[in-house]
Structure formats: structure tokens, C-alpha cells
Scaffold this active site. Sequence first.
Site, PDB file in Angstrom:
ATOM      1  N   ASP A  44       0.820  -1.201   0.000  1.00  0.00           N
ATOM      2  CA  ASP A  44       0.000   0.000   0.000  1.00  0.00           C
ATOM      3  C   ASP A  44       0.857   1.255   0.000  1.00  0.00           C
ATOM      4  OD1 ASP A  44      -2.901  -0.941   0.308  1.00  0.00           O
ATOM      5  OD2 ASP A  44      -1.898  -2.061   1.876  1.00  0.00           O
ATOM      6  N   HIS A 151      -5.486  -9.429   6.745  1.00  0.00           N
ATOM      7  CA  HIS A 151      -5.295 -10.072   5.444  1.00  0.00           C
ATOM      8  C   HIS A 151      -5.116 -11.579   5.578  1.00  0.00           C
ATOM      9  CE1 HIS A 151      -3.644  -5.877   4.712  1.00  0.00           C
ATOM     10  NE2 HIS A 151      -4.742  -5.947   3.970  1.00  0.00           N
ATOM     11  N   GLY A 331     -46.862 -34.410  24.494  1.00  0.00           N
ATOM     12  CA  GLY A 331     -47.369 -35.350  25.496  1.00  0.00           C
ATOM     13  C   GLY A 331     -47.305 -34.877  26.918  1.00  0.00           C
ATOM     14  N   CYS A 333     -49.483 -32.298  28.236  1.00  0.00           N
ATOM     15  CA  CYS A 333     -50.650 -31.490  28.626  1.00  0.00           C
ATOM     16  C   CYS A 333     -51.143 -31.876  30.015  1.00  0.00           C
ATOM     17  CB  CYS A 333     -51.766 -31.666  27.598  1.00  0.00           C
ATOM     18  SG  CYS A 333     -53.245 -30.674  27.940  1.00  0.00           S
ATOM     19  N   SER A 376     -50.260 -23.118  27.863  1.00  0.00           N
ATOM     20  CA  SER A 376     -51.471 -23.301  28.681  1.00  0.00           C
ATOM     21  C   SER A 376     -51.451 -22.374  29.885  1.00  0.00           C
ATOM     22  CB  SER A 376     -51.580 -24.751  29.151  1.00  0.00           C
ATOM     23  OG  SER A 376     -51.760 -25.627  28.062  1.00  0.00           O
TER      24      SER A 376
END
Length: 510
Positions: A44, A151, A331, A333, A376
Site C-alpha cells: 500500500d 489479510h 405429550g 398437557c 397453557s
Amino acid sequence: MLSGAVAGGVFASPPPASILAAILSLWQGGAAGVLLVVKNYTGDRLNFGLAAEQARCQGVPVNMVIVADDCAFNQPSKAGRRGLCGTVFVHKLAGAMAEEGLPLETIVSRVNEAAKDIGTLGVSLSPCSVPGSLPSFQLPPGEMELGLGIHGEPGIKRSKVAPADEVVKTMIDHMSDPSSQSHLAIKSGDHVVLCVNNLGALSCLEMAVVTKAAISCLEDRAIVVARVMSGSFMTSLEMAGMSLSVMKADKEILRLFDAKTSAPAWPNLSCEPVSGRKWSVEPPQLIASHEITHRPGPLSDVMQKALQGVCEALLQLQEELNMLDRAAGDGDCGNTHACAAKAIQEWLQGRKLPGCPGQLMTALASLVQEKMGGSSGALYSIFLTAAALPLLGQDDPAAWATAVHAGTEAMKRYGGAEPGDRTMLDALCPAVEELQRLSSSPPTGAMAVLQAAVERAKAGADSTRSLSAKAGRASYIASEHLTQPDPGAVAVAAILQAVLEALGGGLAPE
């Protein structure tokens, strides 16, 4: 911010001809001069330097600032410290001064001074790969690399992956170590701008964790974090890592940093210091409604009997509800309803219920919310909360009719289901519709209305055998697999049946 940017190949400096073309484009567009902001890498420096010399030969006032903010190496080589994400600070300061019309030489002088007070260090959990190539280095699982560049080059040290707080402390300790020739001299009382930079592949969640850790670490050293920016500002392809950039800042630096810019990726930051803010507040000390003791009344005993009956019914139904739920859900509830029943039974022990039905509904809503869990629990708590208001100070049959209607409407509003969607509403809504007759029937007819409501609830629950689920987890199951009644609807019918059996003599005294 910047007026132009020149792209090279991936991890390569752009060629001088491209840089010169950019310089000339700005000059011909009316720029008073051109400042090149360059990271300290040999390619650069060479290419930008050559383009700058060529531009000067064509009469363009051009200058170059080289940013070298890397704090990784204790003894940098002759090439010097690398340019990293601290360069973004330089872009912002130089751009703000250029916008104010300051001479090029003044901007260069001030930016060079500011760059001396910028430090950056990176860490990564993975290398990166130039498209079509192998990873730039190998990093075993469970290890991280400290001090790597942008880089894809490896860092200075490897260690085991550690929690964010430890990693950030290690980084800031290294950046500020006075024995290192690359250190940033920060001390107690200094004001700084912090940039937490995503090197490419960290999630927003991880970036937020690191940002909080970095702010805390600096504040623990009594350093004032005046501004903080967090995001992707200088990336390294898909590297799973981040860098910390710290810039010491006085009032003038902060003024330039805060200057408005239309650059689309610049964050919309607050102009207030980060340090000293209260980021969270302690919630007020609230006593749960079910923990408050209320005065009993004429209805306390009958309501307690009804509640005990409901709890016993739900416990007896536990396995049946679980079985019904296995076809359409996970399963549980029956377990969920049993959990609520046990919590209510425990709450009833040694307790006289409030005489006001509205206070009881509020207490039950709080208890169910805390103990039942799942959708619920939320639905029952919504029903009870909404039903409580019409029953505050009222206990006549019309008030009960208004209450159950309000509770049901709230469940429909927030849950999104309607009758016919194969949910508990298919049992509850017909029953509530029947209970509206309480508003017009004589007190002696209340039990007949409740009996009819129970029958309609049972019929509604049974009707769910032939309904296609349109809400809840069951909506993801093919309808041919749903041949049993909905467990939530069965539970509602059982609750109403238990209330009917427990009351025996009437809903409310005449």
C-alpha cells in the site's frame, strides 16, 4: 467521511494507475486537495506513494497519512506496526475536518497527532480463505489466535478459547502493556472512543457480549468510554473473530467524531458518554398477587370447595390428557395441568380464600403464571386476569357471566385462535355462551345454567375429534393423525364439571 475508495484484488493493494485515476477524478471534481489514508503495509505504501508522486507532477495538491495502529508486536520489525481498524477513526476525523474546509496541511498534522493515540488488537476463532484457496492458516478447534492481521495472516499467540470477559481483559492488558513498543498509553481518567469490529463471521449476539465486556473492562480501569461503535467496519472475509480499537479523545476529537455524515454504514451514535449511564434498572419490589392475604367473605368456603374439586379432577386426568397430547404435541398437557393443580392445592393449605371473587381470580392468575408454564399457563393466566376485573366488588350471577366472557375474549385476542380451530376454545366458548344466560335467569336457575354449560363444553370437546387443528403445535400435524379430542378442550370440560359437582347448591348466594 471518504470521498473515494480504490479497490485492489482480495488482500492486495490496488495498482497505482487505479489510485491515480481516483485522485484525478476528485481533483477534476473540484476538490481543493486530496488526502490519501493508507494502512501501513509495504504494498500500500509503495502503490499509493507512487500514485501520489504522479499526481503531484500533474499539479494536484496531494498528501498521505499512514495509519499504524496494531498493538500486537512487542518489538515491531522495520516494517512497523500494521494498519488495522483504527484507520476508520482516521477516516472520520479527516473527513469531518475536510467538510469544514480546513487546509490539507492542517488536516494532515492533526490526523497524524490523533493516530498516535489509536491502538488495535484482534482475536479470532478461525482463519479465513481467499475465494478458491485454502485457509490462510490452521487453527485447531477450541483454540483462538491473538494479534492477527486483516489479510488472513496469523497472529502472535495461541491459547484456549476463554469466556468473553477473559478474552477482552487479555486484549486490553496486551494493548496497554507499557513494556511493549506498540502499546497504547491509556490511564485512569482518560476519555476514549471504543470500536468493537466484527472481522466477518460473528453473530450480533456475540458482538453484543464482547462489546459489553470491553466497556466493563475499560471502566474497571477508571477509563471513561465516551463513545462506542460495534459492528462490521473492517472485515477479513469470513473470519470468526473481532478486533478492539481504542482512541484517546479530547473534546475536539469527540466533536469531529460526532460530526454528522451521510456515509450509509456509519452508525447513528449517541453524542452522550457511554460511561456513567445506568444501563438497567432494578424492577420494583412487587409482591405476587397469590402471596397477598385478603379478608375472607361469604363466598370463601364455596370457592375453596370448587377449587379443590378442580384440582382433584385435573390430577385424575393427568395420564389421559398426556395420552391425548402425544398425538399432536409433546405429550405433557396432563403434566402441565397437574403442575398447576398441585400448586393450587399447596397454596390452599392453611389459607382462607378472599371473599371477593375478583381478588381470587387475580391471585390464581399470578399462581398459574408462575407455576404452570407453557402456553397453557399463559392462556389460563390471561383468562383469569381478564375475568378478575368484572368480579371486583361484584359476586352476582350477571357479574360471573360478564367475567367468563371477558376472560374468553382475552384468550381469543392474544392467543389468536377461534372456535373450530381444535383448541380449548371449542369447549370453552359454547359453555361461556350458555353462561351468559346467568344475566337474565333467576338466582334459583343458576345451577341449571351451569349444568347446560357443562354439557355444551363436553359436546364441544368431543367435536374436536373431527376438526383440523389451525392453532398451536397440533396445527403442524396432518389431520388424519388427529382422531382423539383435543386435550385442552377435554381439560376445560373437566374443570367445569368439577365446579358443577363442587357447588351443588348454587354459584352465588341468593
